[in-house]
Write a protein that holds these residues in place. Structure first.
Motif, PDB file in Angstrom:
ATOM      1  N   GLN A 246       0.710 -26.687  -0.024  1.00  0.00           N
ATOM      2  CA  GLN A 246       0.800 -27.552  -1.196  1.00  0.00           C
ATOM      3  C   GLN A 246       0.512 -26.704  -2.445  1.00  0.00           C
ATOM      4  N   LEU A 247       1.516 -26.531  -3.292  1.00  0.00           N
ATOM      5  CA  LEU A 247       1.387 -25.679  -4.473  1.00  0.00           C
ATOM      6  C   LEU A 247       0.402 -26.249  -5.495  1.00  0.00           C
ATOM      7  N   MET A 248      -0.409 -25.342  -6.059  1.00  0.00           N
ATOM      8  CA  MET A 248      -1.290 -25.694  -7.169  1.00  0.00           C
ATOM      9  C   MET A 248      -0.854 -25.003  -8.468  1.00  0.00           C
ATOM     10  N   SER A 249      -0.158 -23.854  -8.345  1.00  0.00           N
ATOM     11  CA  SER A 249       0.296 -23.134  -9.537  1.00  0.00           C
ATOM     12  C   SER A 249       1.338 -22.093  -9.145  1.00  0.00           C
ATOM     13  N   PHE A 250       2.096 -21.654 -10.134  1.00  0.00           N
ATOM     14  CA  PHE A 250       3.046 -20.537  -9.967  1.00  0.00           C
ATOM     15  C   PHE A 250       3.200 -19.907 -11.345  1.00  0.00           C
ATOM     16  N   ASN A 251       2.924 -18.626 -11.448  1.00  0.00           N
ATOM     17  CA  ASN A 251       3.066 -17.904 -12.713  1.00  0.00           C
ATOM     18  C   ASN A 251       3.690 -16.544 -12.439  1.00  0.00           C
ATOM     19  N   GLY A 252       4.910 -16.340 -12.954  1.00  0.00           N
ATOM     20  CA  GLY A 252       5.590 -15.073 -12.705  1.00  0.00           C
ATOM     21  C   GLY A 252       6.443 -14.631 -13.871  1.00  0.00           C
ATOM     22  N   GLY A 253       6.400 -13.334 -14.164  1.00  0.00           N
ATOM     23  CA  GLY A 253       7.202 -12.773 -15.239  1.00  0.00           C
ATOM     24  C   GLY A 253       6.680 -13.182 -16.602  1.00  0.00           C
ATOM     25  N   THR A 254       7.058 -12.415 -17.618  1.00  0.00           N
ATOM     26  CA  THR A 254       6.619 -12.717 -18.985  1.00  0.00           C
ATOM     27  C   THR A 254       7.762 -12.735 -19.992  1.00  0.00           C
ATOM     28  N   LEU A 255       8.915 -12.149 -19.644  1.00  0.00           N
ATOM     29  CA  LEU A 255      10.029 -12.065 -20.584  1.00  0.00           C
ATOM     30  C   LEU A 255      11.345 -12.339 -19.872  1.00  0.00           C
ATOM     31  N   ARG A 256      12.256 -12.990 -20.567  1.00  0.00           N
ATOM     32  CA  ARG A 256      13.547 -13.301 -19.979  1.00  0.00           C
ATOM     33  C   ARG A 256      14.370 -12.051 -19.753  1.00  0.00           C
ATOM     34  N   ASN A 347      19.108 -12.764 -14.712  1.00  0.00           N
ATOM     35  CA  ASN A 347      17.725 -12.397 -14.430  1.00  0.00           C
ATOM     36  C   ASN A 347      16.847 -13.644 -14.478  1.00  0.00           C
ATOM     37  N   LEU A 348      16.195 -13.942 -13.352  1.00  0.00           N
ATOM     38  CA  LEU A 348      15.214 -15.031 -13.307  1.00  0.00           C
ATOM     39  C   LEU A 348      13.915 -14.475 -13.884  1.00  0.00           C
ATOM     40  N   GLY A 349      13.757 -14.600 -15.189  1.00  0.00           N
ATOM     41  CA  GLY A 349      12.733 -13.849 -15.896  1.00  0.00           C
ATOM     42  C   GLY A 349      11.348 -14.443 -15.874  1.00  0.00           C
ATOM     43  N   SER A 366      15.885 -18.040 -17.610  1.00  0.00           N
ATOM     44  CA  SER A 366      16.769 -17.014 -17.066  1.00  0.00           C
ATOM     45  C   SER A 366      17.635 -16.473 -18.201  1.00  0.00           C
ATOM     46  N   LEU A 367      18.124 -15.253 -18.016  1.00  0.00           N
ATOM     47  CA  LEU A 367      19.022 -14.635 -18.993  1.00  0.00           C
ATOM     48  C   LEU A 367      20.288 -14.185 -18.284  1.00  0.00           C
ATOM     49  N   VAL A 368      21.418 -14.716 -18.723  1.00  0.00           N
ATOM     50  CA  VAL A 368      22.722 -14.324 -18.184  1.00  0.00           C
ATOM     51  C   VAL A 368      23.372 -13.330 -19.132  1.00  0.00           C
ATOM     52  N   ARG A 369      23.985 -12.289 -18.597  1.00  0.00           N
ATOM     53  CA  ARG A 369      24.714 -11.297 -19.385  1.00  0.00           C
ATOM     54  C   ARG A 369      26.106 -11.124 -18.785  1.00  0.00           C
ATOM     55  N   SER A 370      27.091 -10.832 -19.647  1.00  0.00           N
ATOM     56  CA  SER A 370      28.423 -10.501 -19.159  1.00  0.00           C
ATOM     57  C   SER A 370      29.223  -9.791 -20.239  1.00  0.00           C
ATOM     58  N   LEU A 371      30.137  -8.935 -19.788  1.00  0.00           N
ATOM     59  CA  LEU A 371      31.088  -8.308 -20.703  1.00  0.00           C
ATOM     60  C   LEU A 371      32.151  -9.304 -21.155  1.00  0.00           C
TER      61      LEU A 371
END
Length: 491
Positions: A246-256, A347-349, A366-371
């Motif tokens: 049973q989740l109490m928290s989730f903290n991951g990444g700092t920038l997109r 990127n799942l930032g 998240s940040l999507v990039r494409s040409l």
């Protein structure tokens, strides 16, 4: 602070890089540096202009006898990525970057260095201060918030630039010249969840994934690096399948725009299952370590006891983990036209699940990039769909266009000739899977020719960021040679 930088050559560029290291300048906090530069430029008799967005333009008149040369725009961004190791004590809004020299490279101490784009800004400032470089009219454009939203470039006032040639000083590979870049867009998502009416057990643990390299979400996305958010979701899914945690928290990444290096989650589990859960986690950790033994040699997965707190209800938890699990991450498609170039990626930032008062607040980016701009839109919709299915609010925003390459441009031809003369070898012409400001500026100033180049920077957007000293000297020699040889106006 950072006095050892003054012993490096060319002294003028390192003098200004020292200033940038000594002056805190994370995104959204460029004002103190900008104010200093305005005072400095005006004291040297140069014209300054601050546009409504907060971008700074400094104009320097041509050297005697060079008044008929084309105006050159030198362009870089004032802000830097603020990333540090978990154990590093550093306030990016107050503390200077502490640098050190190791084996011919300048490093920071447990933080990002800010060579992206500090060394490019330093080069432009060195040109503005120099008295012995023959050059035509110079416009130095310093934008803001490039690392977070590209707002400076997006809101750049139209009509303030006179130059038709732009040298973007925000690339990271000596010997390369960039003539195109990816566009991109942010996908921000958020949702509130209720608290479970009962806890499923009396034991609680904090699961952590750390020790990853991290890196730039565009330049490094194709290298097979691990994303801490993705790994942690994988672990939680597998543990939940067997033990109904049973989740109490989730903290991951700092920038997109940074590949997540660290992520933690806390959860409750039935105390009768603790031994079996630890055994299962040991097996899963061994599998992930083997999977990433080449690219992530320092991957660490740890499990430590923590206090029992409010937990997410099982249905919401299942929906959330499934949405995160199926949200796109990594390279989506390689370019069919440009060998070895990433066309589209995501990127799942950032992921954050926090208990506040009487409910859980989930948010992320998240940040999507494409040409290809249409491919950016298509992949962004896939990310949106993953979170829309669980009823989250999803916003696709801060989109920016790509920079379409023009291999026949006159500026590129001139650059290649100068590069061969100065460096003794031919430059590699490339397209970058990152959001240079050139595409945005070019959309506002039609017909402007642009190239992007710079010295060797490695590990940008992470605390492993470093700047090769010898390449800075080559970067400076090339920049000076380009300014000396600028074509005559209307030639």
């Amino acid at each position: 602070m950072n006095e050892h930088l003054l012993a490096l050559s060319p002294s003028l560029i390192w003098k200004h890089f020292k200033l940038l290291c000594d002056t805190p300048r994370p995104s959204y906090h460029e004002a103190p540096l900008r104010s200093h530069l305005i005072d400095w430029a005006q004291s040297l008799g140069m014209e300054t202009y601050l546009d409504p967005a907060g971008n700074l333009l400094i104009r320097k008149s041509a050297s005697q006898g060079m008044e008929n040369r084309q105006t050159v725009v030198l362009q870089g961004h004032l802000d830097m990525v603020a990333q540090k190791n978990a154990e590093t004590q550093h306030d990016f809004e107050k503390d200077p970057i502490q640098t050190q020299i190791i084996d011919g490279w300048v490093h920071a101490t447990g933080t990002t260095l800010g060579a992206d784009n500090g060394i490019g800004v330093a080069a432009a400032l060195a040109v503005l201060e120099s008295t012995n470089i023959p050059h035509g009219p110079i416009e130095a454009l310093f934008t803001i918030e490039e690392e977070t939203s590209l707002r400076g470039a997006m809101e750049l006032e139209e009509g303030i630039l006179k130059g038709k040639i732009l040298l973007n000083l925000d690339s990271e590979d000596r010997g390369d010249v960039y003539i195109g870049c990816a566009g991109g867009t942010d996908i921000n998502f958020k949702k509130s969840f209720s608290v479970s009416s009962s806890n499923i057990g009396s034991a609680a643990f904090k699961l952590a994934v750390k020790g990853l390299k991290g890196g730039h979400s565009g330049l490094d996305i194709h290298k097979g690096l691990a994303n801490a958010n993705v790994l942690l979701v994988t672990l939680l899914q597998q543990l939940n399948d067997q033990f109904q945690i049973q989740l109490m928290s989730f903290n991951g990444g700092t920038l997109r725009n940074a590949i997540a290096r660290e992520a933690t989650a806390s959860f409750i589990v039935n105390d009768l299952q603790v031994t079996a859960l630890m055994s299962k986690l040991s097996l899963l950790s061994a599998e992930l370590t083997a999977q990433y033994e080449v690219t992530e040699k320092h991957l660490q997965i740890s499990l430590d006891p923590c206090d029992v707190a409010a937990g997410l209800n099982p249905e919401d938890q299942a929906n959330l983990l499934n949405a995160l699990d199926c949200s796109p991450h990594g390279v989506f498609r390689m370019s069919a036209e440009l060998a070895g170039v990433t066309e589209t990626s995501c990127n799942l930032g950032v992921i954050d699940l926090t208990f506040k008062e009487d409910h859980f607040v989930f948010s992320g980016c998240s940040l999507v990039r494409s040409l290809i701009d249409s491919a950016t839109d298509a992949l962004a919709r896939k990310v949106k769909a993953a979170f829309a299915l669980i009823g989250a609010e999803v916003a696709i925003e801060h989109g920016y266009p790509g920079w379409r390459p023009d291999p026949k441009a006159g500026l590129l031809k001139h650059f290649l000739e100068v590069h061969k003369s100065v460096m003794g070898y031919s430059a590699s012409v490339k397209v970058i899977h990152a959001g240079l400001e050139c595409g945005i500026i070019g959309s506002k100033y039609q017909g402007m020719e642009m190239v992007s180049f710079g010295p060797n920077i490695r590990g940008a957007h992470s605390p492993t960021e470093r700047l090769e000293i010898d390449s800075v000297e080559d970067f400076w020699r090339l920049l000076v040679a380009l300014l000396v040889s600028v074509p005559i106006e209307n030639e």
